[in-house]
Design a protein around this motif. Structure first.
Motif, PDB file in Angstrom:
ATOM      1  N   GLN A  21       0.822  -1.204   0.000  1.00  0.00           N
ATOM      2  CA  GLN A  21       0.000   0.000   0.000  1.00  0.00           C
ATOM      3  C   GLN A  21       0.861   1.260   0.000  1.00  0.00           C
ATOM      4  N   SER A  22       2.127   1.141   0.418  1.00  0.00           N
ATOM      5  CA  SER A  22       2.994   2.315   0.446  1.00  0.00           C
ATOM      6  C   SER A  22       3.249   2.872  -0.950  1.00  0.00           C
ATOM      7  N   ILE A  23       2.974   2.073  -1.996  1.00  0.00           N
ATOM      8  CA  ILE A  23       3.183   2.571  -3.348  1.00  0.00           C
ATOM      9  C   ILE A  23       2.288   3.758  -3.636  1.00  0.00           C
ATOM     10  N   PHE A  24       1.134   3.828  -2.958  1.00  0.00           N
ATOM     11  CA  PHE A  24       0.234   4.953  -3.184  1.00  0.00           C
ATOM     12  C   PHE A  24       0.838   6.255  -2.668  1.00  0.00           C
ATOM     13  N   THR A  84      -6.198  -3.263  -5.452  1.00  0.00           N
ATOM     14  CA  THR A  84      -4.942  -2.534  -5.430  1.00  0.00           C
ATOM     15  C   THR A  84      -4.354  -2.419  -6.834  1.00  0.00           C
ATOM     16  N   ILE A  85      -4.425  -3.498  -7.607  1.00  0.00           N
ATOM     17  CA  ILE A  85      -3.954  -3.451  -8.989  1.00  0.00           C
ATOM     18  C   ILE A  85      -4.732  -2.397  -9.770  1.00  0.00           C
ATOM     19  N   PHE A  86      -6.055  -2.401  -9.580  1.00  0.00           N
ATOM     20  CA  PHE A  86      -6.909  -1.448 -10.285  1.00  0.00           C
ATOM     21  C   PHE A  86      -6.524  -0.010  -9.937  1.00  0.00           C
ATOM     22  N   ASP A  87      -6.305   0.258  -8.661  1.00  0.00           N
ATOM     23  CA  ASP A  87      -5.961   1.607  -8.227  1.00  0.00           C
ATOM     24  C   ASP A  87      -4.604   2.049  -8.776  1.00  0.00           C
ATOM     25  N   VAL A  88      -3.634   1.119  -8.821  1.00  0.00           N
ATOM     26  CA  VAL A  88      -2.305   1.466  -9.337  1.00  0.00           C
ATOM     27  C   VAL A  88      -2.374   1.789 -10.822  1.00  0.00           C
ATOM     28  N   LEU A  89      -3.000   0.907 -11.601  1.00  0.00           N
ATOM     29  CA  LEU A  89      -3.060   1.118 -13.049  1.00  0.00           C
ATOM     30  C   LEU A  89      -3.872   2.356 -13.397  1.00  0.00           C
ATOM     31  N   SER A  90      -4.872   2.665 -12.596  1.00  0.00           N
ATOM     32  CA  SER A  90      -5.690   3.856 -12.864  1.00  0.00           C
ATOM     33  C   SER A  90      -4.887   5.137 -12.694  1.00  0.00           C
ATOM     34  N   ARG A  91      -3.831   5.096 -11.880  1.00  0.00           N
ATOM     35  CA  ARG A  91      -3.056   6.300 -11.592  1.00  0.00           C
ATOM     36  C   ARG A  91      -1.989   6.599 -12.650  1.00  0.00           C
ATOM     37  N   ILE A  92      -1.697   5.658 -13.540  1.00  0.00           N
ATOM     38  CA  ILE A  92      -0.597   5.860 -14.494  1.00  0.00           C
ATOM     39  C   ILE A  92      -1.081   5.616 -15.923  1.00  0.00           C
ATOM     40  N   PRO A  93      -1.939   6.486 -16.453  1.00  0.00           N
ATOM     41  CA  PRO A  93      -2.450   6.304 -17.825  1.00  0.00           C
ATOM     42  C   PRO A  93      -1.386   6.494 -18.896  1.00  0.00           C
ATOM     43  N   THR A 105      -4.672  -8.778 -13.434  1.00  0.00           N
ATOM     44  CA  THR A 105      -4.193  -7.647 -14.223  1.00  0.00           C
ATOM     45  C   THR A 105      -4.633  -7.777 -15.669  1.00  0.00           C
ATOM     46  N   LEU A 106      -4.543  -8.982 -16.211  1.00  0.00           N
ATOM     47  CA  LEU A 106      -4.977  -9.196 -17.586  1.00  0.00           C
ATOM     48  C   LEU A 106      -6.477  -8.956 -17.729  1.00  0.00           C
ATOM     49  N   GLU A 107      -7.254  -9.351 -16.739  1.00  0.00           N
ATOM     50  CA  GLU A 107      -8.699  -9.114 -16.807  1.00  0.00           C
ATOM     51  C   GLU A 107      -9.006  -7.619 -16.794  1.00  0.00           C
ATOM     52  N   LEU A 108      -8.258  -6.870 -15.993  1.00  0.00           N
ATOM     53  CA  LEU A 108      -8.465  -5.425 -15.956  1.00  0.00           C
ATOM     54  C   LEU A 108      -8.087  -4.782 -17.287  1.00  0.00           C
ATOM     55  N   ARG A 139     -12.693   0.264 -18.392  1.00  0.00           N
ATOM     56  CA  ARG A 139     -12.675   0.842 -17.056  1.00  0.00           C
ATOM     57  C   ARG A 139     -14.046   1.369 -16.681  1.00  0.00           C
ATOM     58  N   GLU A 140     -14.463   1.047 -15.463  1.00  0.00           N
ATOM     59  CA  GLU A 140     -15.734   1.552 -14.959  1.00  0.00           C
ATOM     60  C   GLU A 140     -15.459   2.803 -14.140  1.00  0.00           C
ATOM     61  N   ASP A 141     -16.111   3.880 -14.489  1.00  0.00           N
ATOM     62  CA  ASP A 141     -15.900   5.145 -13.785  1.00  0.00           C
ATOM     63  C   ASP A 141     -16.720   5.236 -12.515  1.00  0.00           C
ATOM     64  N   THR A 142     -17.619   4.261 -12.303  1.00  0.00           N
ATOM     65  CA  THR A 142     -18.408   4.275 -11.086  1.00  0.00           C
ATOM     66  C   THR A 142     -17.554   3.840  -9.925  1.00  0.00           C
ATOM     67  N   GLY A 143     -18.074   3.977  -8.723  1.00  0.00           N
ATOM     68  CA  GLY A 143     -17.325   3.603  -7.528  1.00  0.00           C
ATOM     69  C   GLY A 143     -16.997   2.135  -7.520  1.00  0.00           C
ATOM     70  N   SER A 144     -15.919   1.776  -6.873  1.00  0.00           N
ATOM     71  CA  SER A 144     -15.490   0.380  -6.825  1.00  0.00           C
ATOM     72  C   SER A 144     -15.456  -0.082  -5.384  1.00  0.00           C
ATOM     73  N   ASP A 145     -16.644  -0.345  -4.838  1.00  0.00           N
ATOM     74  CA  ASP A 145     -16.706  -0.840  -3.465  1.00  0.00           C
ATOM     75  C   ASP A 145     -16.107  -2.222  -3.398  1.00  0.00           C
ATOM     76  N   ILE A 146     -15.283  -2.455  -2.405  1.00  0.00           N
ATOM     77  CA  ILE A 146     -14.560  -3.715  -2.315  1.00  0.00           C
ATOM     78  C   ILE A 146     -15.154  -4.577  -1.220  1.00  0.00           C
ATOM     79  N   ASP A 147     -15.406  -5.853  -1.544  1.00  0.00           N
ATOM     80  CA  ASP A 147     -15.934  -6.753  -0.527  1.00  0.00           C
ATOM     81  C   ASP A 147     -14.778  -7.326   0.276  1.00  0.00           C
ATOM     82  N   GLU A 148     -15.099  -8.246   1.174  1.00  0.00           N
ATOM     83  CA  GLU A 148     -14.078  -8.755   2.076  1.00  0.00           C
ATOM     84  C   GLU A 148     -13.022  -9.579   1.378  1.00  0.00           C
TER      85      GLU A 148
END
Length: 587
Positions: A388-391, A417-426, A449-452, A457-466
């Motif tokens: 998480q420190s990468i953020f 976490t993968i989604f958040d990282v890739l979203s930050r570096i277009p 990562t390949l699936e993402l 990309r969905e611009d809606t919120g990405s609520d994360i389950d457990e």
């Protein structure tokens, strides 16, 4: 004295299939010398019957049985004599065979094409075998290996020089073949070999990689210190006594500048992390330090590659600011610490940043890299601990426009976490992915990562389950629909609406993807070991004596690379550069 062979006491005579015909063994085809056994005349079945019934012979029968016993022992001695004679003959033939093989090898050596090679070409080949390109690639590494069933020390320069007198004269006359040296323990043999390499390399620059595996020893100053002006690539690792008594203290006292040193790699864990180092290194390009830092009086401004491992955050920041021209920085397991309370320190020369986790966020929070182009994320423990420190880094460097190359290797990362990282570096144009060392269905970094990358990309919120999966991935929304299958979560396209599909893809500038699909070779070996152990009593037939289980008899491994290449063929015809290689595994 004749040797007498006895029937094994652990075996029952009832298990012997007694022959019903006379046995004859021809020992010599020339003189027809044979040895016979008239099996039918030996009433074995009567002997077996009496043995089973507890028969008690009469005095006259007892005397007869003693005569039969003497006769059997005589025949056994005859056969043992013949066996000994044949074994001696076999040994003599094996010795003669070895002599002929040596003769044959000599003739082949004379006729070998390599004998016709000019010495200059032979020298190029020898240099490739004997000389590493730097201290991290030492060809002459003094290692104890098993060679033809015996432990021995292998060194290419010595091996080549022992082939023949011509090669010995040639190898010992080429100083460049003795300019690199490595070891796996600085013992007395290793010290003697260091002196040999120093003598035979003459005045040439040298590369060495020394490791001390001996603790609580008295280490004299290394003979390498007296030749520090010849150091080119140096790598030293070991105990505090070895590092300081053999190298650092003698080097400081000598007050001679290693003026030709290009790379230096040190690993040691002293009580204090900062060690005073008054020696200047005017040509140093690469510096790697693990466990402590060097307090330079005059930090070399020529260093463009820096590796720091297992030091505190404060020391790492202070040390890094002493090198204004670093372009490539590697941080490996930086210890937790308190970052200075000030504005982020800007390192505007660093273009490549390698982060080895676990890594605390204190360092990344206190730094900024405006010209960063290549970011490498890896783990030495195959865990995403502290990822998480990468953020902290990405948030400090928002609006990234220079970061084009991302490598993620040997890491298990949550989907969100993968989604958040890739979203930050277009701005990313190249992505390298390597599977983790261990299997993990819930943390399948490469697959997620390949699936993402495949889904818009969905611009809606990405609520994360457990479990770490975005809610829209579980439910399946938008044009990229996800549905769970037996192997995990897998994306299936139902439709692609218009050009907006491509506009909503993650990493829209991506042009190159490199994938390393790690073979499960260790896991496969564990399966084979557990189902077919190697031991003396199972070497011929592992099922012998074991009737309660089956043993693995056949193993086939299929890798369908051809099918993948066939399906990628239309894309190759359209201009996609596709390379599929079978990885070479380390032994």
């Amino acid at each position: 004295m004749a040797l007498v062979a006895y029937f094994p006491s652990s075996q029952s005579i009832a298990q012997i299939a007694w022959p019903s015909e006379r046995i004859s063994t021809r020992l010599c085809d020339k003189c027809n010398h044979s040895i016979h056994l008239d099996a039918p005349s030996l009433d074995f079945h009567t002997i077996l019957k009496h043995s089973r019934s507890g028969y008690n012979p009469t005095p006259s029968e007892h005397k007869a049985y003693l005569g039969m016993l003497d006769e059997a022992r005589y025949e056994i001695d005859r056969r043992e004599t013949e066996l000994r004679r044949l074994r001696e003959a076999t040994q003599r033939l094996e010795e003669q065979k070895m002599l002929l093989q040596a003769y044959e090898a000599g003739v082949k050596h004379i006729l070998s094409p390599i004998q016709n090679l000019p010495l200059d070409i032979l020298g190029v080949i020898f240099q490739y075998v004997c000389c590493g390109k730097d201290a991290t690639d030492i060809a002459n590494n003094y290692l104890t290996v098993v060679w033809r069933g015996k432990k021995t020390n292998r060194l290419p320069s010595f091996d080549l020089s022992s082939v023949c007198i011509r090669w010995y004269s040639f190898v010992t006359s080429m100083p460049t073949l003795w300019t690199s040296f490595g070891n796996d323990g600085y013992d007395s043999i290793s010290q003697s070999l260091v002196k040999t390499f120093l003598e035979r390399s003459r005045s040439n620059l040298i590369d060495f990689k020394l490791t001390d595996l001996m603790l609580d020893s008295l280490f004299p100053p290394s003979p390498l210190v007296a030749h520090c002006n010849r150091w080119r690539h140096a790598s030293i690792a070991g105990s505090v006594e070895f590092m300081f008594r053999s190298f650092l203290i003698p080097l400081i006292r000598r007050k001679e500048t290693p003026s030709n040193l290009l790379s230096l790699d040190l690993e040691c864990f002293p009580d204090r992390q900062a060690v005073h180092f008054p020696i200047s290194l005017p040509r140093l390009k690469s510096l790697g330090i693990r466990g402590f830092i060097l307090d330079f009086e005059t930090p070399p401004d020529t260093v463009n590659k820096l590796y720091l491992s297992k030091v505190t955050c404060i020391n790492a920041l202070s040390f890094l600011q002493s090198f204004p021209n670093v372009e490539s920085l590697t941080l490996d397991h930086i210890d937790s610490g308190i970052a200075p309370e000030c504005a982020p320190i800007v390192f505007d020369t660093i273009q490549s940043l390698n982060l080895i986790f676990p890594l605390k966020s204190a360092f990344l929070t206190a730094t900024k890299f405006p010209r960063l182009a290549h970011l490498y994320l890896g783990s030495g423990r195959d865990k995403s601990n502290g990822f998480q420190s990468i953020f902290s880094l990405l948030d400090q460097n928002d609006n990234f426009i220079t970061l084009t190359h991302l490598s993620i290797k040997n890491m298990s990362i949550r989907y969100d976490t993968i989604f958040d990282v890739l979203s930050r570096i277009p701005s990313l144009t190249q992505l390298d992915l390597e599977e983790p060392l261990t299997d993990s269905l819930r943390l399948d970094t490469l697959r997620w990562t390949l699936e993402l990358l495949a889904a818009p990309r969905e611009d809606t919120g990405s609520d994360i389950d457990e479990e770490g999966l975005p809610e829209q991935v579980i439910k399946g929304v938008g044009t990229g629909k996800y549905a769970p299958d037996a192997d995990g979560y897998q994306s299936n396209y139902l439709e692609k609406d218009n050009d907006s599909f491509h506009e909503r893809l993650l990493l829209p500038q991506l042009v190159e993807v490199n994938l390393a699909l790690r073979p499960r070779n260790e896991l496969l070996l564990d399966v084979v070991r557990s189902r077919r152990p190697i031991s003396e009593n199972t070497r011929s037939d592992p099922r012998e004596g074991l009737t309660d289980r089956a043993w693995l008899q056949t193993l086939r491994v299929f890798e369908d690379f051809e099918a993948l290449e066939e399906r990628l063929k239309p894309f190759k015809e359209g201009g996609l550069d596709v390379v599929i290689e079978i990885p070479v595994l380390d032994s």
